[in-house]
Design a protein around this motif. Structure first.
Motif, mmCIF file in Angstrom:
data_model
loop_
_atom_site.group_PDB
_atom_site.id
_atom_site.type_symbol
_atom_site.label_atom_id
_atom_site.label_comp_id
_atom_site.label_asym_id
_atom_site.label_seq_id
_atom_site.Cartn_x
_atom_site.Cartn_y
_atom_site.Cartn_z
ATOM 1 N N ASP A 47 40.494 19.488 -50.497
ATOM 2 C CA ASP A 47 39.402 18.731 -49.892
ATOM 3 C C ASP A 47 38.072 19.338 -50.326
ATOM 4 O O ASP A 47 38.032 20.378 -50.967
ATOM 5 C CB ASP A 47 39.513 18.704 -48.362
ATOM 6 C CG ASP A 47 39.444 20.090 -47.727
ATOM 7 O OD1 ASP A 47 38.431 20.786 -47.944
ATOM 8 O OD2 ASP A 47 40.378 20.470 -47.003
ATOM 9 N N THR B 161 42.422 27.377 -43.893
ATOM 10 C CA THR B 161 41.562 26.267 -44.324
ATOM 11 C C THR B 161 40.108 26.553 -43.989
ATOM 12 O O THR B 161 39.208 26.334 -44.814
ATOM 13 C CB THR B 161 42.008 24.958 -43.668
ATOM 14 O OG1 THR B 161 43.340 24.638 -44.098
ATOM 15 C CG2 THR B 161 41.075 23.816 -44.025
ATOM 16 N N ARG C 256 36.989 26.932 -46.729
ATOM 17 C CA ARG C 256 35.764 26.135 -46.634
ATOM 18 C C ARG C 256 34.540 27.034 -46.473
ATOM 19 O O ARG C 256 33.475 26.736 -47.019
ATOM 20 C CB ARG C 256 35.880 25.151 -45.476
ATOM 21 C CG ARG C 256 36.917 24.051 -45.714
ATOM 22 C CD ARG C 256 37.145 23.200 -44.485
ATOM 23 N NE ARG C 256 38.090 22.114 -44.759
ATOM 24 C CZ ARG C 256 38.610 21.322 -43.834
ATOM 25 N NH1 ARG C 256 38.287 21.503 -42.547
ATOM 26 N NH2 ARG C 256 39.451 20.362 -44.169
ATOM 27 N N PRO D 31 37.608 18.548 -55.883
ATOM 28 C CA PRO D 31 38.663 18.498 -54.866
ATOM 29 C C PRO D 31 39.548 17.269 -55.045
ATOM 30 O O PRO D 31 39.372 16.475 -55.969
ATOM 31 C CB PRO D 31 37.847 18.401 -53.574
ATOM 32 C CG PRO D 31 36.655 17.583 -53.981
ATOM 33 C CD PRO D 31 36.338 17.997 -55.392
ATOM 34 N N GLY D 32 40.516 17.140 -54.132
ATOM 35 C CA GLY D 32 41.323 15.928 -54.081
ATOM 36 C C GLY D 32 42.577 15.973 -54.919
ATOM 37 O O GLY D 32 43.016 14.929 -55.417
ATOM 38 N N VAL E 267 39.860 11.623 -51.057
ATOM 39 C CA VAL E 267 38.960 12.721 -50.742
ATOM 40 C C VAL E 267 37.661 12.169 -50.189
ATOM 41 O O VAL E 267 37.264 11.040 -50.505
ATOM 42 C CB VAL E 267 38.703 13.592 -51.992
ATOM 43 C CG1 VAL E 267 37.938 12.824 -53.051
ATOM 44 C CG2 VAL E 267 38.008 14.887 -51.642
ATOM 45 N N GLU E 268 37.018 12.948 -49.328
ATOM 46 C CA GLU E 268 35.752 12.560 -48.703
ATOM 47 C C GLU E 268 34.719 13.642 -48.975
ATOM 48 O O GLU E 268 35.023 14.839 -48.883
ATOM 49 C CB GLU E 268 35.959 12.391 -47.192
ATOM 50 C CG GLU E 268 34.787 11.784 -46.450
ATOM 51 C CD GLU E 268 33.748 12.829 -46.010
ATOM 52 O OE1 GLU E 268 32.588 12.435 -45.778
ATOM 53 O OE2 GLU E 268 34.108 14.015 -45.909
ATOM 54 N N ALA F 216 31.977 16.193 -45.561
ATOM 55 C CA ALA F 216 32.519 17.504 -45.937
ATOM 56 C C ALA F 216 31.439 18.427 -46.505
ATOM 57 O O ALA F 216 31.449 19.640 -46.259
ATOM 58 C CB ALA F 216 33.645 17.329 -46.954
ATOM 59 N N THR G 208 35.686 13.987 -59.263
ATOM 60 C CA THR G 208 36.692 13.406 -58.394
ATOM 61 C C THR G 208 37.765 12.723 -59.215
ATOM 62 O O THR G 208 37.528 12.310 -60.348
ATOM 63 C CB THR G 208 36.063 12.377 -57.432
ATOM 64 O OG1 THR G 208 37.055 11.923 -56.503
ATOM 65 C CG2 THR G 208 35.493 11.192 -58.182
#
Length: 461
Positions: free
Chosen positions: A247, A274, A278, A299-300, A325-326, A330, A350
């Motif tokens: 992510d 996690t 982050r 990410p993703g 993915v967002e 995020a 992405t």
């Protein structure tokens, strides 16, 4: 097959195609700038002839091996995860490729492969079971010639800048040797890739983190070790730090020292791991503001989707699979703190095409630090690149694009990939000229910038 068509990938409409042809001719011979890739720098340092066609074209290229595997070809028969094979096995792997050439139809993999065969080895015959041994012998005989050694190809490809991807604990000896060698005109730069040191719940992390050097017995020492390794990379020519995770989360944690102690003790939970990852992405942005390394984020990806393949053949063998993915929520904590910091560059990649117009382009269209990374991996195909061109430039403009990123381990595919991108950019700009949205002079300026000045600006070259 015939020789590659001179108008391949250009628009079908004759009027637009003629404009695109003129635009492409302006940039076709310009040097290649490759700020993100995975070629092993030791290949260039040692300049040892490539062993055989299989070790050059098949074994290092998971784009090729995953398609063959999906068609029923054994990865073991292809030599995945191994070094150069004995001649009988290398020849067998090449035969398997040629016998299953139809599996590549319609994919950019075939386009790159055919371009490499034609441009590097003068081969325009379509691979098949009947000519597999002949093609193998023709390529093998050329590989021993001085003109097909790695450094000679580097010069022939016109690569001005080439970035590799490197572990923070790497001594970068190959890069130093290349920088010290006056016969190497290309700048070959390392890229700082610290992902494995942030996966604190991964088996073996406690021993791996010691490879960073320094006193990593507490969180402060861990941060100091990373900062020191970044300085070392910068001293050896690095311009960027690369980060990949499932992510895009990047948020500071109130007690990272507590999480770090739990990781060392082996008691950290999945949720805490996690949160620590982050937090470290946030810290990487802070460090980039301090030391100037460009920050790239991709990410993703669900890494190593098939455990049995990972166990047998290792990572990066074709079974990393995209997930949704967002970015907007995020990255908000990171961009709130660093998004307008002078000199901070954040390039967002992405493999979820839906986020280009919904999130990445709007973020790049506001934050001076954010750039829209080129389509890569599963999106580095003509259809998705065309959609990206329209989705991002309509919202953020050409100045917010990263320039093309080849992201390849397959050395001979680098010029083919950049050539494909230049053709597609020429086609897109030609359509804007045909619609009277740009004049042709502007289109030439824009295309030239995408090839030369844009990647140099984004990656601070």
């Amino acid at each position: 097959m015939a020789a590659p068509h001179p108008d391949r990938l250009l628009p079908a409409d004759p009027g637009v195609r003629s404009i695109a042809r003129r635009l492409y001719d302006e940039v076709r011979e310009l040097p290649i700038v490759s700020p993100h890739g995975h070629v092993d720098p030791r290949i260039l340092r040692d300049d040892t002839p490539f062993a055989d066609p299989t070790s050059l074209f098949i074994q290092p290229d998971h784009y090729v091996t995953r398609l063959l595997h999906a068609g029923g070809v054994s990865m073991r028969d292809l030599g995945v995860g191994e070094g150069p094979l004995p001649d009988d096995r290398a020849r067998k792997a090449w035969r398997l490729l040629c016998e299953n050439w139809h599996l590549l139809r319609g994919t950019p993999v075939r386009y790159w492969f055919e371009s490499s065969l034609a441009d590097v080895f003068g081969i325009i015959a379509r691979p098949s079971s009947s000519n597999a041994d002949d093609l193998y012998d023709r390529i093998a005989s050329l590989l021993v010639s001085p003109s097909r050694r790695p450094r000679a190809l580097l010069r022939q490809f016109g690569i001005d800048f080439l970035a590799t991807t490197d572990d923070p604990a790497d001594d970068l000896a190959a890069h130093q040797a290349l920088r010290d060698d006056p016969q190497v005109a290309t700048t070959v730069a390392p890229t700082f890739r610290p992902d494995r040191y942030f996966a604190v719940d991964r088996p073996g992390w406690v021993s791996d983190v010691k490879e960073l050097g320094g006193d990593v017995g507490d969180y402060a020492g861990f941060i100091a070790a990373l900062e020191e390794r970044r300085r070392y990379f910068i001293a050896h020519g690095a311009v960027s730090a690369d980060h990949g995770a499932v992510d895009a989360g990047a948020a500071p944690h109130d007690h990272p020292d507590r999480l770090y102690r739990a990781a060392l003790a082996g008691t950290i939970t999945a949720a805490e791991a996690t949160a620590f990852r982050r937090h470290m992405i946030f810290e990487m942005a802070r460090m980039s503001c301090d030391d100037g390394l460009v920050m790239t984020l991709h990410p993703g990806i669900h890494r190593n989707h098939h455990p049995a393949t990972l166990a047998a053949f290792g990572p990066d063998t074709g079974h990393d699979i995209p997930v949704a993915v967002e970015f907007t929520r995020a990255l908000q904590p990171l961009l709130e703190r660093f998004g307008t910091h002078p000199g901070f560059h954040l390039v967002l990649f992405t493999v979820d095409a839906t986020v280009y117009s919904r999130e990445i382009a709007p973020l790049a269209g506001f934050y001076p630090s954010v750039y829209a990374g080129a389509p890569w991996w599963f999106l580095d195909n003509p259809a998705e690149i065309r959609r990206y061109q329209q989705a991002v430039t309509e919202i953020a403009g050409f100045s917010r694009l990263s320039g093309f990123i080849d992201d390849t381990r397959a050395f001979c595919s680098i010029p083919a990939r950049h050539e494909m991108s230049r053709r597609l950019d020429a086609g897109f700009l030609a359509s804007l000229v045909a619609e009277h949205r740009l004049d042709e002079e502007e289109a030439v300026d824009t295309l030239t910038a995408l090839v030369t000045t844009q990647p140099r600006t984004v990656f601070k070259l």
